[in-house]
Design a protein around this motif. Structure first.
Motif, PDB file in Angstrom:
ATOM      1  N   ARG A 186      56.288  52.195  28.352  1.00 22.70           N
ATOM      2  CA  ARG A 186      56.051  52.373  29.784  1.00 22.70           C
ATOM      3  C   ARG A 186      55.431  53.738  30.073  1.00 22.70           C
ATOM      4  N   GLY A 187      54.263  53.740  30.688  1.00 20.51           N
ATOM      5  CA  GLY A 187      53.614  55.002  31.063  1.00 20.51           C
ATOM      6  C   GLY A 187      52.120  54.819  31.162  1.00 20.51           C
ATOM      7  N   LYS A 188      51.446  55.916  31.466  1.00 23.29           N
ATOM      8  CA  LYS A 188      49.998  55.881  31.631  1.00 23.29           C
ATOM      9  C   LYS A 188      49.305  55.894  30.264  1.00 23.29           C
TER      10      LYS A 188
ATOM     11  N   ARG B 195      26.371  44.688  47.779  1.00 28.39           N
ATOM     12  CA  ARG B 195      26.717  46.051  48.240  1.00 28.39           C
ATOM     13  C   ARG B 195      27.997  46.519  47.547  1.00 28.39           C
ATOM     14  N   TRP B 196      29.005  45.589  47.469  1.00 21.45           N
ATOM     15  CA  TRP B 196      30.297  45.947  46.850  1.00 21.45           C
ATOM     16  C   TRP B 196      30.087  46.328  45.398  1.00 21.45           C
ATOM     17  N   TYR B 197      29.273  45.494  44.700  1.00 25.43           N
ATOM     18  CA  TYR B 197      29.062  45.752  43.274  1.00 25.43           C
ATOM     19  C   TYR B 197      28.241  47.014  43.030  1.00 25.43           C
TER      20      TYR B 197
ATOM     21  N   GLY C  32      47.022  48.433  30.011  1.00 24.64           N
ATOM     22  CA  GLY C  32      46.515  48.584  31.372  1.00 24.64           C
ATOM     23  C   GLY C  32      45.994  47.320  32.003  1.00 24.64           C
ATOM     24  N   THR C  33      46.732  46.213  31.796  1.00 27.62           N
ATOM     25  CA  THR C  33      46.326  44.986  32.471  1.00 27.62           C
ATOM     26  C   THR C  33      47.552  44.270  33.005  1.00 27.62           C
ATOM     27  N   SER C  34      47.403  43.681  34.183  1.00 30.66           N
ATOM     28  CA  SER C  34      48.526  42.950  34.792  1.00 30.66           C
ATOM     29  C   SER C  34      48.744  41.622  34.072  1.00 30.66           C
ATOM     30  N   SER C  35      47.834  41.295  33.150  1.00 28.57           N
ATOM     31  CA  SER C  35      47.970  40.076  32.332  1.00 28.57           C
ATOM     32  C   SER C  35      48.115  38.832  33.189  1.00 28.57           C
ATOM     33  N   VAL C  36      47.254  38.742  34.193  1.00 27.63           N
ATOM     34  CA  VAL C  36      47.257  37.594  35.106  1.00 27.63           C
ATOM     35  C   VAL C  36      46.016  36.736  34.898  1.00 27.63           C
ATOM     36  N   VAL C  37      44.902  37.396  34.585  1.00 32.87           N
ATOM     37  CA  VAL C  37      43.615  36.683  34.540  1.00 32.87           C
ATOM     38  C   VAL C  37      43.441  35.984  33.189  1.00 32.87           C
TER      39      VAL C  37
ATOM     40  N   PRO D  76      39.081  52.706  40.635  1.00 30.92           N
ATOM     41  CA  PRO D  76      40.249  51.984  41.134  1.00 30.92           C
ATOM     42  C   PRO D  76      40.524  50.779  40.232  1.00 30.92           C
ATOM     43  N   THR D  77      41.827  50.455  40.005  1.00 32.68           N
ATOM     44  CA  THR D  77      42.089  49.260  39.194  1.00 32.68           C
ATOM     45  C   THR D  77      41.527  48.075  39.978  1.00 32.68           C
ATOM     46  N   PHE D  78      41.386  46.958  39.315  1.00 31.86           N
ATOM     47  CA  PHE D  78      40.670  45.840  39.938  1.00 31.86           C
ATOM     48  C   PHE D  78      41.239  45.496  41.295  1.00 31.86           C
ATOM     49  N   ARG D  79      42.574  45.477  41.361  1.00 31.02           N
ATOM     50  CA  ARG D  79      43.194  45.067  42.621  1.00 31.02           C
ATOM     51  C   ARG D  79      43.317  46.221  43.601  1.00 31.02           C
ATOM     52  N   ASP D  80      43.046  47.455  43.159  1.00 32.34           N
ATOM     53  CA  ASP D  80      43.030  48.583  44.113  1.00 32.34           C
ATOM     54  C   ASP D  80      41.602  48.828  44.582  1.00 32.34           C
TER      55      ASP D  80
ATOM     56  N   PRO E 164      39.766  40.974  46.200  1.00 27.13           N
ATOM     57  CA  PRO E 164      38.755  41.038  45.142  1.00 27.13           C
ATOM     58  C   PRO E 164      38.473  39.674  44.527  1.00 27.13           C
ATOM     59  N   GLU E 165      39.564  38.871  44.420  1.00 27.16           N
ATOM     60  CA  GLU E 165      39.335  37.572  43.783  1.00 27.16           C
ATOM     61  C   GLU E 165      38.468  36.664  44.640  1.00 27.16           C
ATOM     62  N   GLU E 166      38.340  37.013  45.933  1.00 23.32           N
ATOM     63  CA  GLU E 166      37.442  36.204  46.792  1.00 23.32           C
ATOM     64  C   GLU E 166      36.008  36.702  46.677  1.00 23.32           C
TER      65      GLU E 166
ATOM     66  N   GLY F 298      42.543  46.413  30.244  1.00 26.95           N
ATOM     67  CA  GLY F 298      42.248  46.007  31.621  1.00 26.95           C
ATOM     68  C   GLY F 298      41.981  47.247  32.449  1.00 26.95           C
ATOM     69  N   ALA F 299      41.876  47.026  33.741  1.00 21.66           N
ATOM     70  CA  ALA F 299      41.448  48.079  34.664  1.00 21.66           C
ATOM     71  C   ALA F 299      42.331  49.323  34.574  1.00 21.66           C
ATOM     72  N   GLY F 300      43.588  49.161  34.152  1.00 21.24           N
ATOM     73  CA  GLY F 300      44.505  50.306  34.103  1.00 21.24           C
ATOM     74  C   GLY F 300      44.060  51.389  33.145  1.00 21.24           C
ATOM     75  N   VAL F 301      43.316  51.029  32.078  1.00 26.03           N
ATOM     76  CA  VAL F 301      42.901  52.054  31.108  1.00 26.03           C
ATOM     77  C   VAL F 301      41.851  52.979  31.737  1.00 26.03           C
TER      78      VAL F 301
ATOM     79  N   ASP G 236      56.135  46.589  34.250  1.00 25.76           N
ATOM     80  CA  ASP G 236      56.197  45.286  33.593  1.00 25.76           C
ATOM     81  C   ASP G 236      55.013  44.434  34.042  1.00 25.76           C
ATOM     82  N   THR G 237      54.595  43.531  33.148  1.00 19.75           N
ATOM     83  CA  THR G 237      53.494  42.631  33.484  1.00 19.75           C
ATOM     84  C   THR G 237      53.907  41.206  33.123  1.00 19.75           C
ATOM     85  N   ALA G 238      53.003  40.284  33.275  1.00 18.42           N
ATOM     86  CA  ALA G 238      53.306  38.869  33.002  1.00 18.42           C
ATOM     87  C   ALA G 238      53.583  38.611  31.523  1.00 18.42           C
TER      88      ALA G 238
ATOM     89  N   GLN H 183      38.480  43.703  29.445  1.00 13.93           N
ATOM     90  CA  GLN H 183      38.203  42.948  30.676  1.00 13.93           C
ATOM     91  C   GLN H 183      37.385  43.813  31.627  1.00 13.93           C
ATOM     92  N   ASN H 184      37.228  45.078  31.262  1.00 13.40           N
ATOM     93  CA  ASN H 184      36.577  46.023  32.174  1.00 13.40           C
ATOM     94  C   ASN H 184      35.067  45.908  32.097  1.00 13.40           C
ATOM     95  N   VAL H 185      34.448  46.227  33.209  1.00 11.78           N
ATOM     96  CA  VAL H 185      32.990  46.073  33.333  1.00 11.78           C
ATOM     97  C   VAL H 185      32.310  47.437  33.474  1.00 11.78           C
TER      98      VAL H 185
HETATM   99  C1  BV8 Z   1      37.410  30.827  33.190  1.00  8.79           C
HETATM  100  C2  BV8 Z   1      34.644  40.693  36.477  1.00  8.79           C
HETATM  101  C3  BV8 Z   1      36.970  28.508  32.885  1.00  8.79           C
HETATM  102  C4  BV8 Z   1      34.259  40.751  37.917  1.00  8.79           C
HETATM  103  C5  BV8 Z   1      36.833  39.597  36.386  1.00  8.79           C
HETATM  104  C6  BV8 Z   1      44.478  29.091  33.952  1.00  8.79           C
HETATM  105  C7  BV8 Z   1      45.495  29.227  34.862  1.00  8.79           C
HETATM  106  C8  BV8 Z   1      45.255  29.736  36.123  1.00  8.79           C
HETATM  107  C9  BV8 Z   1      43.969  30.137  36.504  1.00  8.79           C
HETATM  108  C10 BV8 Z   1      42.981  30.001  35.592  1.00  8.79           C
HETATM  109  C11 BV8 Z   1      43.216  29.490  34.316  1.00  8.79           C
HETATM  110  N1  BV8 Z   1      42.028  29.488  33.646  1.00  8.79           N
HETATM  111  C12 BV8 Z   1      41.067  29.973  34.447  1.00  8.79           C
HETATM  112  C13 BV8 Z   1      41.620  30.298  35.642  1.00  8.79           C
HETATM  113  C14 BV8 Z   1      40.933  30.824  36.802  1.00  8.79           C
HETATM  114  C15 BV8 Z   1      40.724  32.335  36.691  1.00  8.79           C
HETATM  115  C16 BV8 Z   1      42.013  33.097  36.687  1.00  8.79           C
HETATM  116  O1  BV8 Z   1      42.489  33.521  35.651  1.00  8.79           O
HETATM  117  N2  BV8 Z   1      42.569  33.304  37.856  1.00  8.79           N
HETATM  118  C17 BV8 Z   1      43.771  34.118  37.965  1.00  8.79           C
HETATM  119  C18 BV8 Z   1      43.670  35.003  39.200  1.00  8.79           C
HETATM  120  C19 BV8 Z   1      44.987  33.227  37.994  1.00  8.79           C
HETATM  121  N3  BV8 Z   1      39.964  32.672  35.499  1.00  8.79           N
HETATM  122  C20 BV8 Z   1      38.631  32.524  35.499  1.00  8.79           C
HETATM  123  O2  BV8 Z   1      38.029  32.047  36.426  1.00  8.79           O
HETATM  124  C21 BV8 Z   1      37.889  32.959  34.247  1.00  8.79           C
HETATM  125  N4  BV8 Z   1      36.983  31.888  33.884  1.00  8.79           N
HETATM  126  O3  BV8 Z   1      38.492  30.758  32.681  1.00  8.79           O
HETATM  127  O4  BV8 Z   1      36.474  29.797  33.168  1.00  8.79           O
HETATM  128  C22 BV8 Z   1      37.808  28.007  34.054  1.00  8.79           C
HETATM  129  C23 BV8 Z   1      37.418  28.316  35.361  1.00  8.79           C
HETATM  130  C24 BV8 Z   1      38.203  27.827  36.441  1.00  8.79           C
HETATM  131  C25 BV8 Z   1      39.362  27.076  36.185  1.00  8.79           C
HETATM  132  C26 BV8 Z   1      39.740  26.817  34.876  1.00  8.79           C
HETATM  133  C27 BV8 Z   1      38.945  27.289  33.801  1.00  8.79           C
HETATM  134  C28 BV8 Z   1      37.032  34.179  34.541  1.00  8.79           C
HETATM  135  C29 BV8 Z   1      37.918  35.370  34.830  1.00  8.79           C
HETATM  136  C30 BV8 Z   1      37.050  36.635  34.931  1.00  8.79           C
HETATM  137  C31 BV8 Z   1      37.056  37.149  36.348  1.00  8.79           C
HETATM  138  N5  BV8 Z   1      36.292  38.415  36.414  1.00  8.79           N
HETATM  139  N6  BV8 Z   1      36.102  40.720  36.375  1.00  8.79           N
HETATM  140  C32 BV8 Z   1      34.622  42.072  38.538  1.00  8.79           C
HETATM  141  O5  BV8 Z   1      35.135  42.975  37.856  1.00  8.79           O
HETATM  142  O6  BV8 Z   1      34.344  42.212  39.761  1.00  8.79           O
HETATM  143  S1  BV8 Z   1      38.495  39.697  36.310  1.00  8.79           S
HETATM  144  C33 BV8 Z   1      39.048  41.200  36.871  1.00  8.79           C
HETATM  145  O7  BV8 Z   1      40.464  41.120  36.718  1.00  8.79           O
HETATM  146  C34 BV8 Z   1      38.658  42.440  36.072  1.00  8.79           C
HETATM  147  O8  BV8 Z   1      37.899  42.168  34.916  1.00  8.79           O
HETATM  148  C35 BV8 Z   1      40.021  42.995  35.648  1.00  8.79           C
HETATM  149  O9  BV8 Z   1      39.971  43.720  34.486  1.00  8.79           O
HETATM  150  C36 BV8 Z   1      40.721  41.714  35.466  1.00  8.79           C
HETATM  151  C37 BV8 Z   1      42.183  41.683  35.238  1.00  8.79           C
HETATM  152  O10 BV8 Z   1      42.785  42.565  36.127  1.00  8.79           O
HETATM  153  P1  BV8 Z   1      43.465  43.840  35.445  1.00  8.79           P
HETATM  154  O11 BV8 Z   1      42.491  44.446  34.506  1.00  8.79           O
HETATM  155  O12 BV8 Z   1      44.763  43.413  34.892  1.00  8.79           O
HETATM  156  O13 BV8 Z   1      43.606  44.813  36.641  1.00  8.79           O
HETATM  157  P2  BV8 Z   1      44.791  44.836  37.703  1.00  8.79           P
HETATM  158  O14 BV8 Z   1      44.340  45.710  38.812  1.00  8.79           O
HETATM  159  O15 BV8 Z   1      45.279  43.459  37.976  1.00  8.79           O
HETATM  160  O16 BV8 Z   1      45.992  45.543  36.897  1.00  8.79           O
HETATM  161  C38 BV8 Z   1      45.856  46.893  36.503  1.00  8.79           C
HETATM  162  C39 BV8 Z   1      47.002  47.172  35.554  1.00  8.79           C
HETATM  163  O17 BV8 Z   1      46.860  48.518  35.110  1.00  8.79           O
HETATM  164  C40 BV8 Z   1      48.378  47.068  36.222  1.00  8.79           C
HETATM  165  O18 BV8 Z   1      49.260  46.378  35.351  1.00  8.79           O
HETATM  166  C41 BV8 Z   1      48.808  48.528  36.364  1.00  8.79           C
HETATM  167  O19 BV8 Z   1      50.209  48.682  36.220  1.00  8.79           O
HETATM  168  C42 BV8 Z   1      48.107  49.164  35.200  1.00  8.79           C
HETATM  169  N7  BV8 Z   1      47.833  50.598  35.344  1.00  8.79           N
HETATM  170  C43 BV8 Z   1      47.636  51.317  36.481  1.00  8.79           C
HETATM  171  N8  BV8 Z   1      47.424  52.621  36.150  1.00  8.79           N
HETATM  172  C44 BV8 Z   1      47.463  52.697  34.794  1.00  8.79           C
HETATM  173  C45 BV8 Z   1      47.719  51.418  34.276  1.00  8.79           C
HETATM  174  N9  BV8 Z   1      47.825  51.170  32.960  1.00  8.79           N
HETATM  175  C46 BV8 Z   1      47.689  52.219  32.117  1.00  8.79           C
HETATM  176  N10 BV8 Z   1      47.443  53.483  32.538  1.00  8.79           N
HETATM  177  C47 BV8 Z   1      47.324  53.752  33.855  1.00  8.79           C
HETATM  178  N11 BV8 Z   1      47.092  55.026  34.261  1.00  8.79           N
END
Ligand code: BV8
Length: 262
Positions: A245-247, A78-80, A204-209, A45-49, A60-62, A35-38, A233-235, A118-120
């Motif tokens: 735990r670490g980078k 413009r954002w993209y 490097g993913t919050s394991s939410v998406v 910036p990570t996705f949520r930063d 971002p999710e909006e 995920g964005a953390g890598v 910790d993540t989900a 998950q990264n783009v």
């Molecule tokens: C879909 C592209 C069918 C765009 C992205 C079931 C339950 C609930 C909701 C849903 C569900 N099924 C589907 C959904 C809806 C939704 C969803 O999951 N919502 C979430 C918010 C609950 N999913 C979808 O819509 C997906 N489509 O399933 O279609 C469907 C549709 C609707 C309803 C049902 C079924 C499509 C999801 C794709 C979205 N597009 N990206 C863009 O980039 O602009 S997602 C986006 O979030 C990025 O790709 C990003 O990678 C991804 C996940 O975020 P993270 O990578 O985890 O980043 P984040 O900032 O959160 O966390 C960073 C982590 O890194 C942290 O843990 C941090 O501690 C760590 N970190 C920080 N520094 C470091 C580090 N780690 C290591 N080293 C470091 N130095």
């Protein structure tokens, strides 16, 4: 030793590193989910930063939705484009490079390595990783909203927002927005790799998406050792066998050293 000061490089001492390295030494079929953390240590910036400056007031999710593009294509493109140029200005970090080495080591011994990202930002490609599945598409390629034809915009700021395609539509980034299905081919490749893997590492993913956040359960069902490399910790932390735990830029090279060099 009187008077002598030993400066050891800051070596992580997390016992989980040994556990993950031990599993990696034995593994034949490895799946890594990033995920964005890598990319954080590359300066993206990570996705949520990602929401700083001009974007600080947006969630971002909006913005990452077809509805936002429909409502305000200028703002969204413009954002993209700003993120696209930001990613181009970044370099792969030691975490990306370590994943490329991990793949080479597995392949060299006849094993299999699949990188699900998950990264783009395409930093994994620039680091030399080969077997990559882009779950959420890429910001480096855009496509016509009318014909779906894909283009790769040049490495310079776009001139108009929203950008127009040559086919009479608008250009949108070829990423998967919230509410959009992941590419069928990416899902098929993911489940094929997860089915039968013996080591799963989430990095490097919050394991939410979803559905990426559920991949750990498919790995567990395959009997894989499951692990996580993340500063906090993540989900999925409570579900994995080993959580380091670490980078990732520090821990992934250390896991390689323990697994392949010792
Ligand atoms: C879909 C592209 C069918 C765009 C992205 C079931 C339950 C609930 C909701 C849903 C569900 N099924 C589907 C959904 C809806 C939704 C969803 O999951 N919502 C979430 C918010 C609950 N999913 C979808 O819509 C997906 N489509 O399933 O279609 C469907 C549709 C609707 C309803 C049902 C079924 C499509 C999801 C794709 C979205 N597009 N990206 C863009 O980039 O602009 S997602 C986006 O979030 C990025 O790709 C990003 O990678 C991804 C996940 O975020 P993270 O990578 O985890 O980043 P984040 O900032 O959160 O966390 C960073 C982590 O890194 C942290 O843990 C941090 O501690 C760590 N970190 C920080 N520094 C470091 C580090 N780690 C290591 N080293 C470091 N130095």
């Amino acid at each position: 030793m009187e008077g002598r000061v030993w400066y050891l490089p800051h070596m992580p001492t997390d016992p989980a590193l040994q556990d993950i390295a031990h599993a990696l030494r034995q593994a034949q079929r490895v799946v890594v989910l990033t995920g964005a953390g890598v990319s954080a240590e590359s300066g993206t910036p990570t996705f949520r930063d990602a929401m700083t400056g001009l974007w600080a007031s947006f969630n971002p999710e909006e913005l990452a939705t077809p509805e936002a593009f429909e409502r305000n294509p200028e703002l969204v493109t413009r954002w993209y484009d700003q993120r696209r140029l930001g990613c181009m200005a970044c370099l792969p970090n030691p975490g990306h490079l370590a994943l490329a080495r991990m793949e080479r080591e597995l392949t060299a011994r006849g094993g299999r390595f699949t990188l699900l990202t998950q990264n783009v930002d395409r930093l994994h490609q620039r680091a030399g990783s080969q077997n990559i599945v882009e779950l959420h598409g890429t910001i480096m390629v855009w496509r016509c909203t009318r014909t779906g034809r894909e283009v790769t915009p040049p490495p310079e700021p776009m001139q108009a927002f929203p950008p127009k395609s040559d086919d009479g539509g608008l250009l949108r980034p070829s990423v998967v927005w919230f509410g959009e299905m992941l590419p069928e081919s990416a899902l098929a490749a993911s489940f094929e790799a997860l089915d039968g893997c013996d080591l799963f590492i989430s990095v490097g993913t919050s394991s939410v998406v979803q559905p990426a956040a559920s991949f750990v359960f498919y790995a567990k069902r395959s009997g894989a050792t499951t692990s996580e490399v993340n500063p906090e910790d993540t989900a999925i932390t409570r579900w994995v066998d080993h959580a380091a735990r670490g980078k990732s830029g520090l821990l992934l090279p250390e896991i390689n050293r323990l697994a392949f060099d010792d």
